[in-house]
Design an enzyme around this catalytic site. Structure first.
Site, mmCIF file in Angstrom:
data_model
loop_
_atom_site.group_PDB
_atom_site.id
_atom_site.type_symbol
_atom_site.label_atom_id
_atom_site.label_comp_id
_atom_site.label_asym_id
_atom_site.label_seq_id
_atom_site.Cartn_x
_atom_site.Cartn_y
_atom_site.Cartn_z
ATOM 1 N N CYS A 44 -39.037 20.211 136.469
ATOM 2 C CA CYS A 44 -39.634 20.807 135.267
ATOM 3 C C CYS A 44 -41.125 20.510 135.188
ATOM 4 O O CYS A 44 -41.916 21.353 134.770
ATOM 5 C CB CYS A 44 -38.926 20.301 134.017
ATOM 6 S SG CYS A 44 -37.182 20.771 133.967
ATOM 7 N N SER A 45 -41.506 19.324 135.638
ATOM 8 C CA SER A 45 -42.921 18.942 135.608
ATOM 9 C C SER A 45 -43.725 19.641 136.697
ATOM 10 O O SER A 45 -44.948 19.629 136.661
ATOM 11 C CB SER A 45 -43.058 17.421 135.731
ATOM 12 O OG SER A 45 -42.573 16.809 134.549
#
Length: 171
Positions: free
Chosen positions: A59-60
């Site tokens: 997600c990052s």
């Protein structure tokens, strides 16, 4: 009659092209106690990016593409970008700061109970790795409350169909 039964029963209305975002829910952005942002029938063209969890490595690496390409999305008529994570508002605010998205048109929204994610049919059991149910990785382009484009990854760690560059190319 079907929509009334669905509202009463809390039935899931999965995101898909042609669907209307109509959950009756507000998500948390700045206030950890109260939801203040409704994605239901937002006027104009927006993007909803659903992610399994703030601060997770996939997600990052996924979300920064939306932050870095904000101007390109705006040039294509996108009014706002909303990142929705099944996390608390403290976590999503810290993640927004960590990713350098403060002051941008990219909003980080906490779906702390998973209610929104459940209502749009994107909840899955991630308890083996993330400790609870989370959002599938998806992107919905929504215009005046109606989904006009939708992508969902086959597996949560995968970031291909939902990459910012791929969504930009399809606008």
């Amino acid at each position: 009659m079907t929509s009334l039964v669905n509202k009463i029963s809390g039935a899931v209305s999965p995101l898909k092209v042609g669907a209307t975002v109509d959950t009756g829910l507000k998500l948390k952005e700045d206030d950890p106690h109260e939801g203040t942002v409704s994605l239901d029938k937002v006027p104009g063209k927006i993007i909803i990016v659903g992610v399994p969890g703030a601060f997770t490595p996939p997600c990052s690496s996924h979300v920064p593409g939306y932050v870095q390409n904000e101007d390109k999305f705006l040039a294509k008529g996108i009014k706002e970008i909303y990142v929705v994570a099944v996390n608390d508002a403290f976590c999503t605010k810290a993640w927004k700061k960590e990713l350098g998205a403060e002051g941008s048109k990219v909003h980080f929204l906490a779906d702390d109970t998973g209610a929104f994610t459940t209502k749009v049919g994107m909840l899955f059991d991630a308890s083996g790795l993330l400790g609870n149910h989370r959002a599938q990785r998806y992107v919905a382009v929504v215009e005046d409350g109606k989904v006009t484009h939708f992508e969902v990854e086959d597996e949560a760690p995968t970031v291909e169909k939902t990459k910012a560059d791929n969504i930009l190319a399809q606008l």
